[in-house]
Design a protein around this motif. Structure first.
Motif, mmCIF file in Angstrom:
data_model
loop_
_atom_site.group_PDB
_atom_site.id
_atom_site.type_symbol
_atom_site.label_atom_id
_atom_site.label_comp_id
_atom_site.label_asym_id
_atom_site.label_seq_id
_atom_site.Cartn_x
_atom_site.Cartn_y
_atom_site.Cartn_z
ATOM 1 N N ASN A 139 1.017 -1.201 0.006
ATOM 2 C CA ASN A 139 -0.103 -0.072 -0.017
ATOM 3 C C ASN A 139 0.854 1.069 -0.036
ATOM 4 O O ASN A 139 1.560 1.472 0.948
ATOM 5 N N ASP A 141 0.179 4.125 0.567
ATOM 6 C CA ASP A 141 -0.270 5.193 1.608
ATOM 7 C C ASP A 141 0.572 4.985 2.724
ATOM 8 O O ASP A 141 0.518 5.709 3.724
ATOM 9 N N SER A 142 1.360 3.665 2.922
ATOM 10 C CA SER A 142 2.066 3.485 4.071
ATOM 11 C C SER A 142 3.249 4.393 4.231
ATOM 12 O O SER A 142 4.005 4.534 5.319
ATOM 13 N N GLY A 143 3.742 4.910 3.165
ATOM 14 C CA GLY A 143 4.803 5.752 2.923
ATOM 15 C C GLY A 143 6.124 4.841 2.547
ATOM 16 O O GLY A 143 7.233 5.248 2.779
ATOM 17 N N TYR A 183 -3.239 -3.871 4.097
ATOM 18 C CA TYR A 183 -2.210 -3.246 5.002
ATOM 19 C C TYR A 183 -2.832 -2.553 6.180
ATOM 20 O O TYR A 183 -4.201 -2.213 6.143
#
Length: 305
Positions: A139, A141-143, A183
């Motif tokens: 994902n 968006d997890s960074g 995630y």
């Protein structure tokens, strides 16, 4: 009734205090910040693959940057997959540390070049044939910007991934659901290990190998222990062991624990100079890179009675 001598009273009190202290020693704050095990080197063996190591107690599985191999417990090569990326939906050229669970190999893969990773994905391979079974992406968006290692956490029914480079390098571990691949969250490591290369979940703790020693300066690499709390966004990191007993200074890689013998397995490379994660040349005295697995016996430092 006779009165007990003062010396006897003191002796009995001391014995009682010692028993209580011994019982509580394993749960003391000090023990939570000290190594959990002592490690005794038992053997080493050379492998074909410079990235990761895992075992189900019956076989050893080794990852190279673009290979997967299977060995017996005597270190004999049984099966090798030289084209592990066949069937991947997203192009990949690099495999990090790996893990085995339910006769499947969990692979952390990506496209990696000169210190930059992209297109992270989790690939699951058959442990018998080493061929791909399925993949699922990370994902964004997890960074997470790169992946260096993966482990299956049976206690929490999770998959954890670590990163080696990027803005969040070493600062976080990333958790995914083992069943769905969804995630879940990231956990902030404190203090932050540098250059994480290997990860394994073992009996409720997570162990990390870090390439934080500089080979040019003859510095040892290290093993760290992380205690994850499902109710916290951060986790304390404890220095578990320094590997000053390796045959030479180089680059530490994957880590695993044999579930049957409870031996620690540590993968390490020596001989080649590594720049931005890429092999570039040889150190004096070497004409090839040597990849080895070190096998350590593990004894609890504190034994509860």
């Amino acid at each position: 009734m006779k009165t007990k001598p003062l010396s006897l009273i003191i002796a009995l009190a001391f014995c009682s205090f010692s028993a209580v202290a011994s019982a509580n020693q394993c749960d003391s704050p000090y023990n939570q910040t000290a190594p959990k095990y002592s490690y005794q080197l038992k053997k080493t063996f050379e492998v074909d693959g410079r990235q990761g190591i895992t075992t189900d107690g019956n076989f050893y599985y080794v990852s190279g940057s673009a290979t997967l191999s299977k060995y017996d417990l005597q270190g004999n090569l049984l099966v090798s997959n030289k084209t592990p990326f066949e069937g991947y939906k997203i192009p990949a050229n690099h495999i990090g540390d790996i893990d085995v669970y339910n006769n499947e190999i969990y692979v952390s893969s990506e496209w990696f070049m000169d210190g930059v990773g992209k297109d992270i994905q989790i690939a699951v391979h058959d442990a018998e044939t080493l061929k791909l079974k399925r993949t699922f992406p990370f994902n964004p968006d997890s960074g997470q910007q790169e992946v260096s290692a993966i482990t299956v956490d049976k206690v929490n029914n999770s998959i954890w991934m670590a990163s080696w480079v990027g803005e969040e390098s070493g600062r976080y571990l990333y958790e995914y659901d083992l069943e769905t691949g969804k995630y879940k969250r990231k956990v902030h490591l404190q203090p932050v290990p540098q250059w994480i290369q290997g990860i394994v979940a073992y009996q409720g703790d997570i162990y990390l190998t870090a390439d934080d020693g500089t080979a040019d300066d003859k510095e040892a690499d290290n093993l760290y222990r992380v205690k994850i709390d499902n109710n916290k966004t951060n986790a304390p990191v404890v220095l578990e062991r320094s590997f000053d007993d390796f045959k030479d200074y180089g680059e530490i890689e994957g880590v695993a624990v044999n579930p049957k013998t409870h031996e620690l397995l540590v993968h390490s490379n020596r001989g080649k100079q590594i720049v931005l994660g890429m092999p570039k040349g040889f150190y004096p005295g070497y004409d090839r890179e040597i990849s080895e697995v070190y096998v350590y016996g593990m004894e609890p430092v504190c034994k509860k009675k």
